[in-house]
Write a protein that holds these residues in place. Sequence first.
Motif, PDB file in Angstrom:
ATOM      1  N   SER A 625       5.800  86.405  59.743  1.00  0.00           N
ATOM      2  CA  SER A 625       7.262  86.380  59.695  1.00  0.00           C
ATOM      3  C   SER A 625       7.825  86.710  61.073  1.00  0.00           C
ATOM      4  N   ASP A 626       9.143  86.739  61.155  1.00  0.00           N
ATOM      5  CA  ASP A 626       9.823  87.149  62.390  1.00  0.00           C
ATOM      6  C   ASP A 626      10.215  88.614  62.234  1.00  0.00           C
ATOM      7  N   PRO A 627       9.373  89.531  62.702  1.00  0.00           N
ATOM      8  CA  PRO A 627       9.623  90.962  62.428  1.00  0.00           C
ATOM      9  C   PRO A 627      10.902  91.489  63.062  1.00  0.00           C
ATOM     10  N   GLN A 628      11.225  91.037  64.278  1.00  0.00           N
ATOM     11  CA  GLN A 628      12.423  91.559  64.942  1.00  0.00           C
ATOM     12  C   GLN A 628      13.685  91.142  64.194  1.00  0.00           C
ATOM     13  N   LYS A 629      13.711  89.906  63.736  1.00  0.00           N
ATOM     14  CA  LYS A 629      14.871  89.424  62.973  1.00  0.00           C
ATOM     15  C   LYS A 629      15.046  90.232  61.682  1.00  0.00           C
ATOM     16  N   HIS A 650       0.221  92.116  60.443  1.00  0.00           N
ATOM     17  CA  HIS A 650       0.757  92.034  59.083  1.00  0.00           C
ATOM     18  C   HIS A 650       0.307  93.197  58.195  1.00  0.00           C
ATOM     19  N   CYS A 651      -0.751  93.888  58.560  1.00  0.00           N
ATOM     20  CA  CYS A 651      -1.301  94.970  57.723  1.00  0.00           C
ATOM     21  C   CYS A 651      -1.417  96.259  58.532  1.00  0.00           C
ATOM     22  N   PRO A 652      -0.307  96.839  58.957  1.00  0.00           N
ATOM     23  CA  PRO A 652      -0.358  98.042  59.801  1.00  0.00           C
ATOM     24  C   PRO A 652      -1.117  99.198  59.168  1.00  0.00           C
ATOM     25  N   HIS A 653      -1.030  99.334  57.833  1.00  0.00           N
ATOM     26  CA  HIS A 653      -1.692 100.454  57.158  1.00  0.00           C
ATOM     27  C   HIS A 653      -3.196 100.419  57.359  1.00  0.00           C
TER      28      HIS A 653
END
Length: 692
Positions: A625-629, A650-653
């Motif tokens: 996705s567009d994380p900043q948006k 996509h999976c920071p955890h």
Amino acid sequence: MASLHLPHFLPHHLRRNHFPADYRRNRCRCCLSSSATSEEGSTAVVWFKHDSRVDDHPGLLAASKHRIVIPLYVLDRRILSRYTTDTLELALIALEDLRKSLKKQGSNLMLRYGKAENVIEDLVKEAQAPFVFAEEEVEYHLCEVLDAVKKKMEGVSFLGEPPRIVVWRTPFYETQNFPDLPQSWEEFKKLKLPLTLPVPAARFSSPGSELQWGPMPTLDDLEEYMKESSCGKENSWKEMSHASAERVLMERVGNLKESSMKPILDGSLGKKVHNSAFITRERDTVGGGTEAVLNALAGYLRYLEGTSRDDWQEVHARLRDAEIRPGASFFKLFGPVLCLGIVSRRRIYYEAIEYEKERNAGFISPFGYSAATVSAATDAVCSMEWYSLVALNKKSVIRIWRWKGYLIQYTVVGNEGPAVLLVHGFGAFLEHYRDNVDSIVNSKNRVWTITVLGFGKSEKPNIIYTELLWAELLRDFMIEVVGEPAHCVGNSIGGYFVALMAFLWPALVKSVVLVNSAGNVVPRYSPLLISRERRVPFGAQLGARLLLLFLQFNVKKLLKDCYPVKPERADDFLITEMLRASQDPGVVMVLESIFGFDLSLPLNYLLKGFEEKTLVIQGMKDPISDPQKKVDLLKELSPGMVIKKVNAGHCPHDEIPEEVNPIICEWIVKADKHEQALKASSQQIYYSNKQN
């Protein structure tokens, strides 16, 4: 080879004495907790749970070697509390038929109320019974009950020894020749294990009239019995599970079209049918005793033939209504009676194969079955058997929960502190939180992880998967397993499920943590007229199969793309388990759901009013996705949310757990303090108003 006793109503060709060539005779082999069952002059108790039948009951047949056999069903609230009203009604009808069947075989069925361990202890003392036969369990809460019985029996003595608990199961495959279950369904199929045969019903000598057998309760009796020990909170939570997610959503949004998933029934189905198998109030699933179910199965298998029999015509009409995708009608109609053990899985398989042989002059084609109903029945029971074997071979920390008849894997760790639920994303499983659980537990929390239906080693049934279905699953897990509100953490599509649950049933959710959640953020959103049309879109199955091939060939690259900062975290374990799950029976049906998802309700709408209880952890290198948006829109539209940007994909955890874990733990402490402050404030206002 002895002939099996088959119901008189079945056609002549189903009463033949020969058996399919790929069957091996089952010699009533039970999985025993003790090897000795040879004291034939003694008394044995057979404890019925989810095995409400006389036909193909290895435990009952093995127990019949004893001089006296006492069949027992315990009306234990811990077991019955997991039943819906419909299931409870089915169980009562089955118990009534079981008592009649046992009487025909020279016995009876004892019904007693109370905790199973106490009832069985009293009975073995009263009847001087040194043997107790019980079916092996996979569900955690039933395993606990069985363990309690075993522990209780240690305090009872016959000739210096405690009663022997004989644990049995109905083997579908002959599995003596391999030490461990293969990792994947594809590897398992390559073994080409022979199948076992159903065993005949046992006969008994009369156990004597001095025993108190107990009256058969009504549905109202049982509902009153269940309410006696329930507190107000328990009842209110259970009421939540009575309404579907779709119905609650309609009430919340107010402008949804009625669903077309619920069948429009033929008017002819309203008439009373002689020998109908649809005898519950809802009349949407098969019910009754073993003979009635096998009769309905005979009608189901013969769908292509047509019939003048009213009862089979009714089965055919219900089949058409339930066929929301190819083969889905079988579990819809027969799943509940299979889960109650009114018929065994191998009996279903045997009858289906016998019918297929009848259609093909005694042969089985290597190119597939000639009747779609035979495929539906055999595929369903083979799939159920596979997931049952997987559940039996689970790791010690894994627990099993049965939801709507399906086996779901979960874990729970920790003994104190707030409840926390971790929900994985699409294609993942509970182990995706492998490096989060211990850290969160060490911060004095109790942590539940779940592999939701259709993923990992949880069951993948032939149904239509929707975001509402998964939200209902999480709701029921919270009610039945967690038992209290929790801080709910969700990654990817799991985040959307959590947000949807918070929107529909906010009383279950203390706070929401979205980790790169699926779902859009839409300015000035107001829900439009939404149709809940959920059938398999045209071409979805072909698309799912092509997508499956693509994913299997590219899983390593796709996974590493989701871990741009630490690609080494997309390791062999994750890749291997994802590939293993992609070979499970039913996985194509899960992938079909991608073509029918409805995520039109945006996150900012779902969590409106819940913003101050929401934490967003956003990996800023998310390739999906567009994380900043998303972050900018959330700050603008949901300013009450706490947003933590992290350097991850996509999976920071899982990619950077050492950074994400402290954020989650600090959030839980803050959210709990905020909740306690609100409670204290509301109590102060209440007492102040009361004094005035």
